[in-house]
Design an enzyme around this catalytic site. Structure first.
Site, PDB file in Angstrom:
ATOM      1  N   LYS A 275       0.843  -1.194   0.000  1.00 34.13           N
ATOM      2  CA  LYS A 275       0.000   0.000   0.000  1.00 34.13           C
ATOM      3  C   LYS A 275       0.880   1.248   0.000  1.00 34.13           C
ATOM      4  O   LYS A 275       1.969   1.252   0.580  1.00 34.13           O
ATOM      5  CB  LYS A 275      -0.939  -0.021   1.212  1.00 34.13           C
ATOM      6  CG  LYS A 275      -2.002  -1.108   1.118  1.00 34.13           C
ATOM      7  CD  LYS A 275      -2.941  -1.115   2.295  1.00 34.13           C
ATOM      8  CE  LYS A 275      -2.303  -1.708   3.525  1.00 34.13           C
ATOM      9  NZ  LYS A 275      -1.968  -3.142   3.388  1.00 34.13           N
TER      10      LYS A 275
ATOM     11  N   SER B 154     -51.913 -14.195  23.060  1.00 30.31           N
ATOM     12  CA  SER B 154     -53.245 -14.756  23.284  1.00 30.31           C
ATOM     13  C   SER B 154     -53.890 -15.170  21.978  1.00 30.31           C
ATOM     14  O   SER B 154     -54.429 -16.271  21.851  1.00 30.31           O
ATOM     15  CB  SER B 154     -54.137 -13.739  24.005  1.00 30.31           C
ATOM     16  OG  SER B 154     -53.635 -13.429  25.270  1.00 30.31           O
TER      17      SER B 154
ATOM     18  N   HIS C 105      -5.217   4.369   8.887  1.00 30.18           N
ATOM     19  CA  HIS C 105      -4.358   4.454  10.062  1.00 30.18           C
ATOM     20  C   HIS C 105      -4.844   5.536  11.025  1.00 30.18           C
ATOM     21  O   HIS C 105      -4.081   6.040  11.839  1.00 30.18           O
ATOM     22  CB  HIS C 105      -2.907   4.748   9.650  1.00 30.18           C
ATOM     23  CG  HIS C 105      -2.356   3.745   8.700  1.00 30.18           C
ATOM     24  ND1 HIS C 105      -1.855   4.092   7.471  1.00 30.18           N
ATOM     25  CD2 HIS C 105      -2.236   2.400   8.796  1.00 30.18           C
ATOM     26  CE1 HIS C 105      -1.443   2.997   6.840  1.00 30.18           C
ATOM     27  NE2 HIS C 105      -1.665   1.955   7.634  1.00 30.18           N
TER      28      HIS C 105
ATOM     29  N   GLY D  15     -46.568 -23.920  22.821  1.00 26.20           N
ATOM     30  CA  GLY D  15     -46.441 -22.913  23.874  1.00 26.20           C
ATOM     31  C   GLY D  15     -45.456 -23.292  24.958  1.00 26.20           C
ATOM     32  O   GLY D  15     -44.937 -22.424  25.655  1.00 26.20           O
TER      33      GLY D  15
ATOM     34  N   MET E   6     -53.451 -21.090  31.705  1.00 31.50           N
ATOM     35  CA  MET E   6     -54.819 -21.469  31.351  1.00 31.50           C
ATOM     36  C   MET E   6     -54.943 -22.977  31.119  1.00 31.50           C
ATOM     37  O   MET E   6     -56.038 -23.544  31.201  1.00 31.50           O
ATOM     38  CB  MET E   6     -55.277 -20.711  30.111  1.00 31.50           C
ATOM     39  CG  MET E   6     -54.557 -21.119  28.835  1.00 31.50           C
ATOM     40  SD  MET E   6     -55.195 -20.255  27.392  1.00 31.50           S
ATOM     41  CE  MET E   6     -54.620 -18.597  27.709  1.00 31.50           C
TER      42      MET E   6
ATOM     43  N   ASP F  11     -49.123  -7.571  32.740  1.00 29.86           N
ATOM     44  CA  ASP F  11     -49.145  -6.162  32.348  1.00 29.86           C
ATOM     45  C   ASP F  11     -50.538  -5.546  32.393  1.00 29.86           C
ATOM     46  O   ASP F  11     -50.731  -4.421  31.939  1.00 29.86           O
ATOM     47  CB  ASP F  11     -48.555  -6.001  30.942  1.00 29.86           C
ATOM     48  CG  ASP F  11     -49.203  -6.935  29.927  1.00 29.86           C
ATOM     49  OD1 ASP F  11     -50.196  -7.605  30.292  1.00 29.86           O
ATOM     50  OD2 ASP F  11     -48.713  -6.986  28.789  1.00 29.86           O
ATOM     51  N   GLY F  12     -51.508  -6.273  32.908  1.00 27.61           N
ATOM     52  CA  GLY F  12     -52.810  -5.678  33.171  1.00 27.61           C
ATOM     53  C   GLY F  12     -53.694  -5.462  31.968  1.00 27.61           C
ATOM     54  O   GLY F  12     -54.626  -4.651  32.050  1.00 27.61           O
ATOM     55  N   ASP F  13     -53.478  -6.195  30.878  1.00 28.51           N
ATOM     56  CA  ASP F  13     -54.295  -5.952  29.690  1.00 28.51           C
ATOM     57  C   ASP F  13     -55.082  -7.182  29.256  1.00 28.51           C
ATOM     58  O   ASP F  13     -55.638  -7.205  28.156  1.00 28.51           O
ATOM     59  CB  ASP F  13     -53.425  -5.468  28.528  1.00 28.51           C
ATOM     60  CG  ASP F  13     -52.464  -6.546  28.030  1.00 28.51           C
ATOM     61  OD1 ASP F  13     -52.302  -7.565  28.729  1.00 28.51           O
ATOM     62  OD2 ASP F  13     -51.888  -6.360  26.942  1.00 28.51           O
ATOM     63  N   CYS F  14     -55.155  -8.199  30.106  1.00 30.92           N
ATOM     64  CA  CYS F  14     -55.849  -9.431  29.718  1.00 30.92           C
ATOM     65  C   CYS F  14     -57.307  -9.151  29.355  1.00 30.92           C
ATOM     66  O   CYS F  14     -57.821  -9.666  28.359  1.00 30.92           O
ATOM     67  CB  CYS F  14     -55.764 -10.455  30.848  1.00 30.92           C
ATOM     68  SG  CYS F  14     -56.567 -12.027  30.484  1.00 30.92           S
TER      69      CYS F  14
END
Length: 488
Positions: free
Chosen positions: A39, A379, A151, A418, A427, A333-336
């Protein structure tokens, strides 16, 4: 490719004695001649040049090619262009020619022409650091350096950080600008080998983004990318940058690039052009609508009964929305409740828009498709799996024992994909307990309502007998669906 490599300290030319030792090694191994590929840096030229002279004094046939492929400088420099990643292509071409039996003079002539027909330009978001030293130059967080060397040398232009497409377009424009003394002449219709080289600190994802931008930019210029190499070929320690190399190529040169090599770091290169547009393959047509199963008039429920059952299931789920969310907040997470309410509303809209299928297998399959599309999350997939698998035993039969088989098939699909098992507090605990009770449907003379009542009340697996378990929404749903077989 290469028969020998001589390494110096980081960013430092190797010593003359080391280079001479390498020349002697390949000569004593039977080489008829030795080509030094260097080089264009002062230290390299001096050290390799002196080693060449000493080797020739010992009788060895040695020649040297100096590679200078840098396209950064807009004005001619006395020292010439720096040697960058294009040197790797010279290694490949020279090695392939040697393997094919070309003479040393032929190889020198051919690779000297190659060095005049290629160019490289670097761009970086960061400097690099020699181990134990400070960064070679400073860059602000919102700056990038154009035209830097391998370099850690600073480049020729400092720019604000820009999107990859714009950055690559800037690089290509600089490399091919006729006003640039070190530019690569690139006309429409030309064919090139493209190298997208990681300077050390880019991820594969970032490198791929740059490669895509380079292919599109060259296509807009009417240039054919005959071959494309993407990877880490000549790095600058941990520098978060990339260099682009373009080499004008004819068919003979492409044959040398494609020639087999045992060099383990050479990529498994596709022997074909790189393009941004892929041939479009039309999506396969959806399968034909399933035909209603042939069955006796009394074998399955009527459409009206199916609508009533589904409406009852959906209204129950909607009424449990807040309760399910409250339970889920304690464990997730409270969204079922929201998730099941979304599924219930989708089923209600579907039932009210068109009569649902009366045949059990078709109904369960249709519900599976609906939940996969509208419910979302894990789900939707779990219930889609359950209903899809449960539908299979019901394709040609819908007697009471087959409903027990359908329940078992749905549970087995959920367990297989699963990963849960009875007792894992999912379940499945309620479903498996209910399935055990439904096995009574296989006994001759089984009373449907008695079995269903038992299935609803049985404690979940692992819950003990102290109190009835909280039933999963689908436990309730399947209890309702099983009522298809009862009268009224």
């Amino acid at each position: 490719m290469l028969s020998g490599v001589v390494a110096g300290a980081v960013f430092t030319s190797p010593a003359v004695g080391s280079i001479l030792a390498a020349i002697r090694a390949v000569t004593q191994a039977g080489a008829v001649g030795t080509l030094l590929i260097v080089k264009n840096y002062t230290g390299d030229r001096l050290n390799f040049g002196l080693a060449l002279e000493r080797a020739r004094a010992e009788g060895a046939d040695v020649q040297m090619v100096v590679v200078g492929d840098d396209c950064a400088f807009t004005t001619q420099k006395k020292a010439g262009r720096r040697g960058l990643c294009g040197t790797v292509l010279v290694h490949k071409v020279a090695g392939a020619l040697a393997e094919a039996g070309a003479s040393l003079d032929e190889i020198v002539k051919r690779v000297s022409a190659v060095t005049k027909a290629m160019g490289t330009l670097g761009l970086s978001l960061s400097p690099c650091s020699v181990p134990g030293s400070k960064p070679t130059f400073q860059l602000a967080d919102d700056e990038m350096e154009l035209g830097l060397g391998i370099h850690g040398e600073a480049g020729v232009r400092r720019m604000k950080v820009m999107p990859a497409d714009e950055a690559v377009e800037t690089m290509l424009a600089h490399m091919t600008d006729p006003a640039n003394a070190s530019h690569l002449p690139l006309s429409r219709g030309a064919a090139v080998v493209l190298v997208v080289n990681n300077l050390g600190g880019l991820s594969c994802l970032e490198l791929g983004i740059v490669a895509g931008a380079a292919v599109r930019g060259l296509e807009r210029r009417g240039v054919r990318i005959a071959r494309a190499l993407v990877g880490s070929f000549m790095t600058a320690l941990e520098m978060a940058g990339v260099s682009l190399t373009l080499m004008l190529a004819d068919e003979e040169l492409l044959g040398l690039i494609d020639a087999e090599t045992t060099a383990m770091a050479w990529p498994n290169l596709v022997a074909g052009p790189a393009v941004s547009q892929r041939p479009e393959v039309p999506a396969p047509n959806e399968g034909p609508e399933p035909q209603p199963a042939q069955q006796a008039p009394s074998a399955g429920p009527g459409t009206k009964r199916v609508q009533l059952v589904l409406e009852r299931v959906c209204s129950t789920l909607l009424g449990l929305q807040d309760k399910l969310n409250e339970l889920d907040r304690a464990a997730g997470d409270g969204d079922c409740g929201h998730t099941h309410a979304r599924a219930a509303r989708a089923i209600q809209e579907w039932v009210r828009a068109r009569p649902p299928p009366a045949a059990p297998a078709q109904l369960l399959s249709a519900l599976a498709d609906l939940l996969l599309e509208k419910m979302g999350g894990s789900s939707g997939v779990l219930y889609g799996l359950f209903l899809t698998a449960a539908a299979r035993p019901l394709h040609n039969r819908s007697d009471l024992p087959t409903w027990a088989d359908a329940m078992d098939a749905g549970i087995e699909a959920m367990r297989r994909y699963g990963g849960a098992a009875p007792g894992d507090r999912t379940m499945l605990d309620s479903l498996c307990a209910a399935a055990q009770a439904l096995h009574a449907l296989r006994s001759p003379g089984a009373e449907l309502l008695t079995v269903l009542a038992s299935a609803v009340q049985v404690p979940a697996v692992g819950s003990g007998d102290a109190e009835p378990p909280m039933l999963s929404p689908w436990h309730h749903t399947m209890s309702c669906l099983h009522r298809w077989g009862c009268r009224g």
